[in-house]
Design an enzyme around this catalytic site. Structure first.
Site, mmCIF file in Angstrom:
data_model
loop_
_atom_site.group_PDB
_atom_site.id
_atom_site.type_symbol
_atom_site.label_atom_id
_atom_site.label_comp_id
_atom_site.label_asym_id
_atom_site.label_seq_id
_atom_site.Cartn_x
_atom_site.Cartn_y
_atom_site.Cartn_z
ATOM 1 N N GLY A 46 0.833 -1.283 0.108
ATOM 2 C CA GLY A 46 0.006 -0.166 0.117
ATOM 3 C C GLY A 46 0.685 1.274 -0.027
ATOM 4 O O GLY A 46 0.592 2.405 0.669
ATOM 5 N N ASP A 103 -3.218 -7.480 -4.798
ATOM 6 C CA ASP A 103 -4.176 -7.552 -3.656
ATOM 7 C C ASP A 103 -3.464 -8.450 -2.677
ATOM 8 O O ASP A 103 -3.313 -9.669 -3.007
ATOM 9 C CB ASP A 103 -5.538 -8.129 -4.214
ATOM 10 C CG ASP A 103 -6.327 -8.299 -3.368
ATOM 11 O OD1 ASP A 103 -6.276 -7.986 -1.977
ATOM 12 O OD2 ASP A 103 -7.941 -8.680 -3.761
ATOM 13 N N VAL A 104 -3.147 -7.701 -1.363
ATOM 14 C CA VAL A 104 -2.522 -8.467 -0.486
ATOM 15 C C VAL A 104 -3.410 -9.715 0.203
ATOM 16 O O VAL A 104 -3.046 -10.669 0.710
ATOM 17 C CB VAL A 104 -2.203 -7.663 0.575
ATOM 18 C CG1 VAL A 104 -1.132 -6.715 0.164
ATOM 19 C CG2 VAL A 104 -3.224 -6.969 1.251
ATOM 20 N N ASN A 130 2.036 -2.378 5.494
ATOM 21 C CA ASN A 130 1.262 -1.196 5.606
ATOM 22 C C ASN A 130 -0.158 -1.279 5.066
ATOM 23 O O ASN A 130 -0.992 -0.546 5.672
ATOM 24 C CB ASN A 130 2.058 0.164 5.067
ATOM 25 C CG ASN A 130 1.103 1.230 4.870
ATOM 26 O OD1 ASN A 130 1.000 2.124 5.818
ATOM 27 N ND2 ASN A 130 0.613 1.449 3.707
ATOM 28 N N SER A 182 -1.965 -0.240 15.126
ATOM 29 C CA SER A 182 -2.947 0.717 15.208
ATOM 30 C C SER A 182 -2.839 1.104 16.609
ATOM 31 O O SER A 182 -3.128 0.096 17.506
ATOM 32 C CB SER A 182 -4.060 1.042 14.595
ATOM 33 O OG SER A 182 -5.193 1.835 15.199
ATOM 34 N N TYR A 195 -11.991 -3.843 12.618
ATOM 35 C CA TYR A 195 -10.500 -3.057 12.387
ATOM 36 C C TYR A 195 -9.788 -3.473 13.496
ATOM 37 O O TYR A 195 -8.726 -3.715 13.530
ATOM 38 C CB TYR A 195 -10.764 -1.475 12.362
ATOM 39 C CG TYR A 195 -9.708 -0.626 11.988
ATOM 40 C CD1 TYR A 195 -8.907 -0.643 10.670
ATOM 41 C CD2 TYR A 195 -9.105 0.015 13.059
ATOM 42 C CE1 TYR A 195 -7.873 0.084 10.440
ATOM 43 C CE2 TYR A 195 -7.867 0.576 12.955
ATOM 44 C CZ TYR A 195 -7.387 0.794 11.482
ATOM 45 O OH TYR A 195 -6.069 1.549 11.299
ATOM 46 N N ALA A 197 -10.190 -5.580 15.864
ATOM 47 C CA ALA A 197 -9.619 -7.217 16.000
ATOM 48 C C ALA A 197 -8.508 -7.603 14.835
ATOM 49 O O ALA A 197 -7.491 -8.261 15.156
ATOM 50 C CB ALA A 197 -10.878 -8.041 15.532
ATOM 51 N N LYS A 199 -6.028 -5.447 13.943
ATOM 52 C CA LYS A 199 -4.772 -4.665 14.439
ATOM 53 C C LYS A 199 -4.349 -5.326 15.570
ATOM 54 O O LYS A 199 -3.090 -5.491 15.755
ATOM 55 C CB LYS A 199 -5.240 -3.075 14.491
ATOM 56 C CG LYS A 199 -5.446 -2.326 13.244
ATOM 57 C CD LYS A 199 -4.220 -2.555 12.200
ATOM 58 C CE LYS A 199 -4.676 -1.701 10.913
ATOM 59 N NZ LYS A 199 -3.370 -1.605 10.134
ATOM 60 N N ILE A 228 -3.360 9.805 12.231
ATOM 61 C CA ILE A 228 -2.522 10.404 11.365
ATOM 62 C C ILE A 228 -3.399 11.053 10.339
ATOM 63 O O ILE A 228 -4.152 10.651 9.724
ATOM 64 C CB ILE A 228 -1.561 9.326 10.713
ATOM 65 C CG1 ILE A 228 -0.945 8.497 11.889
ATOM 66 C CG2 ILE A 228 -0.580 9.883 9.856
ATOM 67 C CD1 ILE A 228 0.062 9.042 12.884
HETATM 68 P P1 NDP Z 1 -4.753 4.784 2.906
HETATM 69 O O1 NDP Z 1 -6.051 4.396 2.542
HETATM 70 O O2 NDP Z 1 -3.920 6.096 2.259
HETATM 71 O O3 NDP Z 1 -3.505 3.542 2.688
HETATM 72 C C1 NDP Z 1 -3.933 2.186 2.705
HETATM 73 C C2 NDP Z 1 -3.081 1.764 1.560
HETATM 74 O O4 NDP Z 1 -3.393 0.362 1.509
HETATM 75 C C3 NDP Z 1 -3.870 2.183 0.307
HETATM 76 O O5 NDP Z 1 -2.518 2.582 -0.589
HETATM 77 C C4 NDP Z 1 -4.461 1.086 -0.524
HETATM 78 O O6 NDP Z 1 -4.429 0.895 -1.687
HETATM 79 C C5 NDP Z 1 -3.938 -0.221 0.300
HETATM 80 N N1 NDP Z 1 -4.742 -1.283 0.233
HETATM 81 C C6 NDP Z 1 -5.905 -1.403 0.581
HETATM 82 N N2 NDP Z 1 -6.255 -2.608 0.571
HETATM 83 C C7 NDP Z 1 -5.379 -3.442 -0.395
HETATM 84 C C8 NDP Z 1 -5.375 -4.746 -0.759
HETATM 85 N N3 NDP Z 1 -6.251 -5.410 -0.574
HETATM 86 N N4 NDP Z 1 -4.155 -4.917 -1.199
HETATM 87 C C9 NDP Z 1 -3.298 -4.329 -1.544
HETATM 88 N N5 NDP Z 1 -3.190 -2.989 -1.156
HETATM 89 C C10 NDP Z 1 -4.469 -2.409 -0.425
HETATM 90 O O7 NDP Z 1 -4.517 4.950 4.429
HETATM 91 P P2 NDP Z 1 -3.406 5.421 5.610
HETATM 92 O O8 NDP Z 1 -2.166 5.674 4.926
HETATM 93 O O9 NDP Z 1 -4.176 6.335 6.527
HETATM 94 O O10 NDP Z 1 -3.217 4.081 6.324
HETATM 95 C C11 NDP Z 1 -2.107 2.905 6.216
HETATM 96 C C12 NDP Z 1 -1.934 2.185 7.327
HETATM 97 O O11 NDP Z 1 -2.021 2.736 8.334
HETATM 98 C C13 NDP Z 1 -3.163 1.085 7.380
HETATM 99 O O12 NDP Z 1 -3.011 -0.141 7.610
HETATM 100 C C14 NDP Z 1 -4.124 2.068 8.351
HETATM 101 O O13 NDP Z 1 -4.886 0.986 9.251
HETATM 102 C C15 NDP Z 1 -2.896 2.383 9.443
HETATM 103 N N6 NDP Z 1 -3.337 3.170 10.168
HETATM 104 C C16 NDP Z 1 -3.545 4.647 9.691
HETATM 105 C C17 NDP Z 1 -4.040 5.505 10.825
HETATM 106 C C18 NDP Z 1 -4.225 6.923 10.414
HETATM 107 O O14 NDP Z 1 -4.812 7.629 11.204
HETATM 108 N N7 NDP Z 1 -4.323 7.315 8.766
HETATM 109 C C19 NDP Z 1 -4.036 5.267 12.128
HETATM 110 C C20 NDP Z 1 -3.367 4.124 12.584
HETATM 111 C C21 NDP Z 1 -3.054 2.838 11.545
HETATM 112 P P3 NDP Z 1 -5.759 1.337 -2.664
HETATM 113 O O15 NDP Z 1 -6.447 2.421 -2.099
HETATM 114 O O16 NDP Z 1 -5.420 1.206 -3.952
HETATM 115 O O17 NDP Z 1 -6.679 -0.164 -2.198
#
Ligand code: NDP
Length: 288
Positions: A46, A103-104, A130, A182, A195, A197, A199, A228
């Protein structure tokens, strides 16, 4: 008078300016590790957007080659543009970069992505899990699909990646894995059952992987970010929740993706060689 500091007017002006600066919200700075990761190769899931993008760029600034994946649920073209932008920025840092749709949740796609990256980069040394999604609902409104998609992406996705890379990391007796969990993996809030569960599960996976891979000199750690400021977050979460989150963090602010990236890159560096199985909150004191 003894004990009293007498300041010249120009000194007073400087002190006043410093106090004023302190009152403003500070911005995180990029770490100055220079080339400590030169010659290392990383996978960031991601990595096109938000926190993953900041991590991918910070790894590249420190000299690592970076591969990242993206996946568009809606099949739209927007993600490709974001992925291309991130890839372009990384390339400008004069390291190798590759990005591929993957797709992870799909074990075969993950195996393919890792194999293709290895073919292009040779050895891989760093994995940052991530990729993550949220589908918030009270438990009694949560559909099977909303439960499964969050667990499959946030937890099973990380498992797929670790399983695919573990044989290489074990063989080379060298590797760093960081899972982006998280604060909600530690303490939940209303509507976050799926979510939280996922994390919390990721923290269990972190400890198990640290235990199993430690003897092969592989460090496995997690970060637990608080709220964030990412585009997805700020556009998807109601303003009142963000205000409450800001008040709850004792540092009185939301975090920035760079705050998380700095800690992740530290954990990927040799400065953190003796840290494994740890969870580092990056939450401005949210959990206190
Ligand atoms: P984003 O939505 O910007 O980032 C998430 C990324 O994961 C995207 O690039 C998305 O790609 C990718 N992704 C989602 N599903 C899949 C999939 N099935 N296969 C591959 N890639 C996938 O959000 P954030 O940057 O905010 O979040 C990043 C991480 O940080 C997450 O794990 C989130 O839970 C965690 N987090 C975020 C917080 C926040 O406040 N922002 C707080 C705590 C944790 P696409 O959109 O193309 O699907």
């Amino acid at each position: 008078m003894p004990g009293t500091i007498v300041r010249m007017p120009e000194e007073t002006a400087v002190v006043e300016q410093l106090l004023e600066d302190l009152g403003e919200e500070t911005q995180p700075k990029s770490l100055k590790y220079g080339s400590s990761l030169r010659g290392r190769a990383a996978i960031v899931t991601g990595g096109a957007t938000g926190i993953g993008r900041a991590i991918a760029l910070e790894l590249a600034r420190n000299g690592a080659h970076v591969a990242f994946n993206y996946f568009s649920y809606d099949g739209g073209g927007e993600m490709h543009a974001e992925a291309e932008d991130t890839a372009r920025e990384i390339r400008q840092l004069e390291v190798k970069v590759r990005c591929e749709e993957c797709d992870v949740r799909d074990a075969a796609a993950v195996e393919r992505f890792v194999r293709n990256t290895q073919d292009e980069f040779g050895a891989l040394h760093i994995l940052v899990n991530n990729a993550g999604i949220a589908r918030d609902r009270a438990i009694w409104r949560l559909s099977d699909e909303q439960w499964r998609s969050v667990l499959d992406t946030n937890l099973t996705g990380a498992f797929h990646m670790i399983r695919a890379l573990a044989p290489m990391f074990r063989r080379q007796h060298d590797g760093k894995i960081v899972n982006v969990s998280s604060v909600h993996g530690i303490r939940s809030e209303f509507g976050l059952a799926n979510y939280s569960a996922s994390k919390a599960g990721l923290l269990g996976l972190t400890r198990s992987a640290a235990l199993e891979l430690g003897p092969s000199n592989v460090n496995v750690n997690a970060v637990a970010p608080g709220y964030i400021r990412t585009t997805r977050l700020t556009s998807g979460v109601p303003a009142e929740i963000l205000d409450t989150a800001r008040e709850r963090a004792v540092l009185g602010r939301l975090g920035d993706p760079q705050d998380v990236a700095n800690v992740v890159v530290f954990l990927c560096s040799e400065y953190a060689r003796h840290i494994t199985g740890a969870v580092i909150p990056v939450d401005g004191g949210h959990l206190l």
